[in-house]
Design a protein around this motif. Sequence first.
Motif, PDB file in Angstrom:
ATOM      1  N   VAL A 161       0.833  -1.206   0.000  1.00  0.00           N
ATOM      2  CA  VAL A 161       0.000   0.000   0.000  1.00  0.00           C
ATOM      3  C   VAL A 161       0.868   1.256   0.000  1.00  0.00           C
ATOM      4  O   VAL A 161       0.619   2.211  -0.748  1.00  0.00           O
ATOM      5  CB  VAL A 161      -0.948  -0.002   1.214  1.00  0.00           C
ATOM      6  N   PHE A 162       1.902   1.258   0.823  1.00  0.00           N
ATOM      7  CA  PHE A 162       2.761   2.433   0.950  1.00  0.00           C
ATOM      8  C   PHE A 162       3.431   2.791  -0.373  1.00  0.00           C
ATOM      9  O   PHE A 162       3.520   3.971  -0.742  1.00  0.00           O
ATOM     10  CB  PHE A 162       3.821   2.180   2.024  1.00  0.00           C
ATOM     11  N   LYS A 163       3.856   1.773  -1.127  1.00  0.00           N
ATOM     12  CA  LYS A 163       4.624   2.034  -2.338  1.00  0.00           C
ATOM     13  C   LYS A 163       3.758   2.157  -3.601  1.00  0.00           C
ATOM     14  O   LYS A 163       4.146   2.839  -4.548  1.00  0.00           O
ATOM     15  CB  LYS A 163       5.659   0.909  -2.552  1.00  0.00           C
ATOM     16  N   TRP A 164       2.582   1.503  -3.630  1.00  0.00           N
ATOM     17  CA  TRP A 164       1.872   1.372  -4.892  1.00  0.00           C
ATOM     18  C   TRP A 164       0.496   2.008  -4.946  1.00  0.00           C
ATOM     19  O   TRP A 164       0.059   2.425  -6.019  1.00  0.00           O
ATOM     20  CB  TRP A 164       1.718  -0.129  -5.217  1.00  0.00           C
ATOM     21  N   VAL A 165      -0.238   2.053  -3.852  1.00  0.00           N
ATOM     22  CA  VAL A 165      -1.665   2.403  -3.931  1.00  0.00           C
ATOM     23  C   VAL A 165      -1.853   3.922  -3.923  1.00  0.00           C
ATOM     24  O   VAL A 165      -1.419   4.595  -2.988  1.00  0.00           O
ATOM     25  CB  VAL A 165      -2.443   1.752  -2.770  1.00  0.00           C
ATOM     26  N   PRO A 166      -2.523   4.482  -4.945  1.00  0.00           N
ATOM     27  CA  PRO A 166      -2.743   5.929  -5.012  1.00  0.00           C
ATOM     28  C   PRO A 166      -4.007   6.345  -4.262  1.00  0.00           C
ATOM     29  O   PRO A 166      -4.830   5.513  -3.894  1.00  0.00           O
ATOM     30  CB  PRO A 166      -2.903   6.174  -6.513  1.00  0.00           C
ATOM     31  N   GLU A 167      -4.158   7.645  -4.075  1.00  0.00           N
ATOM     32  CA  GLU A 167      -5.359   8.204  -3.456  1.00  0.00           C
ATOM     33  C   GLU A 167      -6.441   8.403  -4.522  1.00  0.00           C
ATOM     34  O   GLU A 167      -6.146   8.837  -5.633  1.00  0.00           O
ATOM     35  CB  GLU A 167      -5.037   9.544  -2.793  1.00  0.00           C
ATOM     36  N   THR A 168      -7.702   8.074  -4.189  1.00  0.00           N
ATOM     37  CA  THR A 168      -8.793   8.216  -5.165  1.00  0.00           C
ATOM     38  C   THR A 168      -9.956   9.059  -4.652  1.00  0.00           C
ATOM     39  O   THR A 168     -10.879   9.353  -5.417  1.00  0.00           O
ATOM     40  CB  THR A 168      -9.347   6.820  -5.551  1.00  0.00           C
ATOM     41  N   ARG A 169      -9.948   9.433  -3.400  1.00  0.00           N
ATOM     42  CA  ARG A 169     -11.088  10.166  -2.837  1.00  0.00           C
ATOM     43  C   ARG A 169     -11.154  11.581  -3.413  1.00  0.00           C
ATOM     44  O   ARG A 169     -10.157  12.194  -3.721  1.00  0.00           O
ATOM     45  CB  ARG A 169     -10.955  10.245  -1.308  1.00  0.00           C
ATOM     46  N   GLY A 170     -12.399  12.091  -3.535  1.00  0.00           N
ATOM     47  CA  GLY A 170     -12.597  13.496  -3.886  1.00  0.00           C
ATOM     48  C   GLY A 170     -12.510  13.821  -5.359  1.00  0.00           C
ATOM     49  O   GLY A 170     -12.374  14.989  -5.726  1.00  0.00           O
ATOM     50  N   ARG A 171     -12.566  12.797  -6.236  1.00  0.00           N
ATOM     51  CA  ARG A 171     -12.517  13.040  -7.673  1.00  0.00           C
ATOM     52  C   ARG A 171     -13.712  12.361  -8.342  1.00  0.00           C
ATOM     53  O   ARG A 171     -14.162  11.320  -7.890  1.00  0.00           O
ATOM     54  CB  ARG A 171     -11.228  12.478  -8.282  1.00  0.00           C
ATOM     55  N   THR A 172     -14.176  12.930  -9.435  1.00  0.00           N
ATOM     56  CA  THR A 172     -15.197  12.245 -10.215  1.00  0.00           C
ATOM     57  C   THR A 172     -14.553  11.034 -10.887  1.00  0.00           C
ATOM     58  O   THR A 172     -13.327  10.949 -11.025  1.00  0.00           O
ATOM     59  CB  THR A 172     -15.793  13.160 -11.301  1.00  0.00           C
ATOM     60  N   LEU A 173     -15.391  10.109 -11.350  1.00  0.00           N
ATOM     61  CA  LEU A 173     -14.856   8.949 -12.067  1.00  0.00           C
ATOM     62  C   LEU A 173     -14.127   9.384 -13.333  1.00  0.00           C
ATOM     63  O   LEU A 173     -13.146   8.749 -13.741  1.00  0.00           O
ATOM     64  CB  LEU A 173     -15.991   7.978 -12.422  1.00  0.00           C
ATOM     65  N   GLU A 174     -14.591  10.461 -13.950  1.00  0.00           N
ATOM     66  CA  GLU A 174     -13.947  10.943 -15.165  1.00  0.00           C
ATOM     67  C   GLU A 174     -12.585  11.553 -14.862  1.00  0.00           C
ATOM     68  O   GLU A 174     -11.623  11.371 -15.626  1.00  0.00           O
ATOM     69  CB  GLU A 174     -14.849  11.955 -15.879  1.00  0.00           C
ATOM     70  N   GLN A 175     -12.457  12.275 -13.739  1.00  0.00           N
ATOM     71  CA  GLN A 175     -11.150  12.798 -13.345  1.00  0.00           C
ATOM     72  C   GLN A 175     -10.180  11.663 -13.031  1.00  0.00           C
ATOM     73  O   GLN A 175      -9.009  11.711 -13.418  1.00  0.00           O
ATOM     74  CB  GLN A 175     -11.303  13.712 -12.119  1.00  0.00           C
ATOM     75  N   LEU A 176     -10.668  10.665 -12.323  1.00  0.00           N
ATOM     76  CA  LEU A 176      -9.824   9.502 -12.037  1.00  0.00           C
ATOM     77  C   LEU A 176      -9.376   8.835 -13.332  1.00  0.00           C
ATOM     78  O   LEU A 176      -8.225   8.386 -13.459  1.00  0.00           O
ATOM     79  CB  LEU A 176     -10.572   8.497 -11.156  1.00  0.00           C
ATOM     80  N   GLU A 177     -10.280   8.753 -14.300  1.00  0.00           N
ATOM     81  CA  GLU A 177      -9.936   8.134 -15.584  1.00  0.00           C
ATOM     82  C   GLU A 177      -8.807   8.893 -16.262  1.00  0.00           C
ATOM     83  O   GLU A 177      -7.852   8.299 -16.795  1.00  0.00           O
ATOM     84  CB  GLU A 177     -11.169   8.084 -16.477  1.00  0.00           C
ATOM     85  N   GLU A 178      -8.894  10.226 -16.239  1.00  0.00           N
ATOM     86  CA  GLU A 178      -7.831  11.044 -16.826  1.00  0.00           C
ATOM     87  C   GLU A 178      -6.493  10.801 -16.135  1.00  0.00           C
ATOM     88  O   GLU A 178      -5.457  10.630 -16.786  1.00  0.00           O
ATOM     89  CB  GLU A 178      -8.196  12.526 -16.712  1.00  0.00           C
ATOM     90  N   GLU A 179      -6.522  10.781 -14.809  1.00  0.00           N
ATOM     91  CA  GLU A 179      -5.275  10.649 -14.051  1.00  0.00           C
ATOM     92  C   GLU A 179      -4.665   9.261 -14.197  1.00  0.00           C
ATOM     93  O   GLU A 179      -3.439   9.115 -14.204  1.00  0.00           O
ATOM     94  CB  GLU A 179      -5.526  10.981 -12.583  1.00  0.00           C
TER      95      GLU A 179
END
Length: 485
Positions: free
Chosen positions: A452-470
């Motif tokens: 988790v520390f090395k690989w997992v990104p933060e996803t809270r607070g974004r629309t699904l479309e913003q997450l898709e872009e990122e």
Amino acid sequence: MSQSARNSGSTAASALPTLMPGPYRKRLGVVALIATLGGLLFGYDTGVINGALGPMSAELGLTPLTEGLVTASLLLGAAIGAVTLGRVADAWGRRSTITLLSVLFFVGALTCVLAPNVEVMITGRFILGIAVGGASTVVPVFLAELAPYEIRGSLAGRNELAIVVGQLAAFVINAIIGVVWGEQEGVWRIMLSIQLVPALALFIGMFRMPESPRWLADNGHHEKALKVLSELRPAERAELELAQIEQIRNEEESEKLNWKSVLADKWLRRILLVGIGLGVAQQFTGINSIMYYGQEVLTESGFSKSAALIANIAPGMIAVVGGIIAVSIMDRFSRRKTFLIGFALTTTCHLLIGIASIVLPVGNPLRPFVILLLVVAFVGSMQTFLNVAVWVTLSEIFPLKMRAFGMGVSVFCLWMANFFLGLYFPSLIAAVSITGTFFVFALLGALSLLFVFKWVPETRGRTLEQLEEEVTTGTIFLPANLRAN
């Protein structure tokens, strides 16, 4: 995706009006209540075996091997259901697929209730497993795609809450039936038959539920998508959200993200590995081994069989409490920090259970109560900080064009890890006792923390479309200060 598409998508997201209270929230609540009956059935199916296996074994003449097969056949079916029914949901739609799941739940449960022998029982459990795997994949995606991004975590998280409510219901019903009719032949059939009622309710209820607006938009049904969004959003947000969804769709319309194209793209490959890692790490905490074999763990720790059946309700109760807390904080607290806290707490609980089983040998009157307390602490930590967060994150991290594939593969790996733990957990307890088993879980927990520390990104607070872009540009994997720039 082009830079202009990324900019327009971000602009559309930032232009969305603030989410205000309104009648749409009641409609969202009703949709979530009906859809999460799939989660309730998921929980009941995985929990009912905990108390039904003993009397079932006596009546059907099960051996240790066939006991494992009866338990694990559901998990193998779930792995297959997870990877196949996600694709069905892409072709048929989320609503139609959940309706199909209700039929599978009903047929599988009825097969188990009427099973005259172990072969039919395994067949029924396998059918139930396909439904459970499908529900674990499709229902969270359905809820995530319906929810406004501000409350996506708490709405999608209700499915995990429904799962633990289903498990608690199974434990309580097992205890009541076991105490009242414990000596009656076929008592396990009564335990298994209860789930027929919510399966029928899910089938009827889904006919009045809307389809996912994102699935509708992706399949060219603009007017239907707008109608659904208008029911589930403040009026001024519906068209803006649909514009944002269709902007992404139009830019990527030519892209067909099959497994080859996913594996060929380094960022999509990486997010797929994140999803797989989260699913497997969740299972390697051993949480479902407690849910399936909790009575045996408590018996091994020193409780009598009847006392263990009743004591087993305690982990189920704390799971529900933890699930309620998790849903309440999901929209306000970092997903990434939640994972780190959760794996730290569960790993500590594993170590303490192992140490307690050494310090308090068999025969010590404190042993069963201390281990029960630590098991309750473990389950509470797991449900509060990991289970809801894992399912919510899996439902939101994948781009729309690979959402069914990514979710399906991740949950397939989750269920295969669950299958092997369910199959071999009794043998592990027999070989190395509680002490060795929970020390193994502690080691796996430490590895999960590092992942988790090395690989997992933060996803809270974004629309699904913003997450898709990122995700598609790789910016989601950058540190927060660089991503903001």
